[in-house]
Design an enzyme around this catalytic site. Structure first.
Site, PDB file in Angstrom:
ATOM      1  CG  ASN A 167     -37.537  88.366  49.014  1.00  0.00           C
ATOM      2  OD1 ASN A 167     -37.734  89.167  48.116  1.00  0.00           O
ATOM      3  ND2 ASN A 167     -37.008  87.177  48.791  1.00  0.00           N
ATOM      4  CB  CYS A 204     -41.011  86.886  54.381  1.00  0.00           C
ATOM      5  SG  CYS A 204     -40.335  85.226  54.485  1.00  0.00           S
ATOM      6  CD  GLU A 238     -45.116  86.489  52.154  1.00  0.00           C
ATOM      7  OE1 GLU A 238     -43.936  86.859  52.276  1.00  0.00           O
ATOM      8  OE2 GLU A 238     -45.449  85.420  51.638  1.00  0.00           O
ATOM      9  CB  CYS A 245     -42.917  80.918  54.442  1.00  0.00           C
ATOM     10  SG  CYS A 245     -42.696  82.245  55.643  1.00  0.00           S
ATOM     11  CB  CYS A 263     -45.431  84.949  55.817  1.00  0.00           C
ATOM     12  SG  CYS A 263     -43.831  85.784  55.842  1.00  0.00           S
TER      13      CYS A 263
HETATM   14  N1  THU Z   1     -39.761  84.389  50.999  1.00  0.00           N
HETATM   15  C1  THU Z   1     -40.685  85.383  51.133  1.00  0.00           C
HETATM   16  O1  THU Z   1     -40.366  86.570  51.015  1.00  0.00           O
HETATM   17  N2  THU Z   1     -41.965  85.035  51.394  1.00  0.00           N
HETATM   18  C2  THU Z   1     -42.413  83.748  51.490  1.00  0.00           C
HETATM   19  O2  THU Z   1     -43.567  83.533  51.833  1.00  0.00           O
HETATM   20  C3  THU Z   1     -41.522  82.645  51.140  1.00  0.00           C
HETATM   21  C4  THU Z   1     -40.074  82.981  51.147  1.00  0.00           C
HETATM   22  C5  THU Z   1     -38.366  84.760  50.721  1.00  0.00           C
HETATM   23  C6  THU Z   1     -37.389  84.558  51.839  1.00  0.00           C
HETATM   24  C7  THU Z   1     -36.082  84.425  51.083  1.00  0.00           C
HETATM   25  O3  THU Z   1     -35.582  85.733  50.809  1.00  0.00           O
HETATM   26  C8  THU Z   1     -36.485  83.778  49.763  1.00  0.00           C
HETATM   27  O4  THU Z   1     -37.883  83.998  49.625  1.00  0.00           O
HETATM   28  C9  THU Z   1     -36.210  82.284  49.699  1.00  0.00           C
HETATM   29  O5  THU Z   1     -36.705  81.634  50.804  1.00  0.00           O
END
Ligand code: THU
Length: 136
Positions: free
Chosen positions: A42, A53, A55, A89, A92
């Site tokens: 991320n 993110c 993903e 999330c 994603c």
């Molecule tokens: N985040 C991800 O990289 N992937 C996810 O599926 C959930 C959230 C990141 C976004 C942000 O940088 C941190 O996690 C908190 O939300």
């Protein structure tokens, strides 16, 4: 073993997550159709909604390499030792759905290794995807 390969790669690359605001490092490892592994972490942004993110970035790496099929996904999120499990999330899930099948495995990990294996279909049942746009 595939899971171990994906996990080791994700754990290594998670150290590179750019998370000055969220303080929540995430890594994603995707195995594509060819067997290659694509990684993403991320990337936070001072304008918070512009955060990318892990993903999304792993998908971008796979697509940039000319591949189109996700065969397996592994997500490792949170700080080492926190015991947190990070599932993809909502946004994603939709992004993964573009290149996955309902039986594509998604490995959800803690720092110790894979804790849960779910299918993409379990994460996003009745997904809206490319087939919904096929001309009849
Ligand atoms: N985040 C991800 O990289 N992937 C996810 O599926 C959930 C959230 C990141 C976004 C942000 O940088 C941190 O996690 C908190 O939300």
């Amino acid at each position: 073993m595939l899971e171990t390969q994906l996990f080791d790669a994700a754990k290594r690359v998670r150290l590179n997550a750019y998370v000055p605001y969220s303080n929540f490092p995430v890594a994603c490892a995707i195995q594509s159709e060819s067997g290659k592994i694509y990684l993403g972490v991320n990337v936070d942004n001072a304008s918070y909604p512009e955060t990318a993110c892990a993903e999304a970035n792993a998908i971008g790496a796979m697509i940039s390499a000319g591949e189109r099929q996700v065969k397996a996904v592994l997500v490792l999120g949170g700080h080492p030792g926190s015991g947190v499990l990070c599932t993809p999330c909502g946004g994603c899930r939709q992004r993964l759905g573009e290149f996955s099948q309902s039986d594509t495995p998604v490995y959800v990990c803690s720092d110790e290794g894979v804790q849960e294996v779910v299918t993409f279909g379990e994460l996003l049942p009745r997904a809206f995807g490319p087939s919904n746009l096929e001309q009849k």
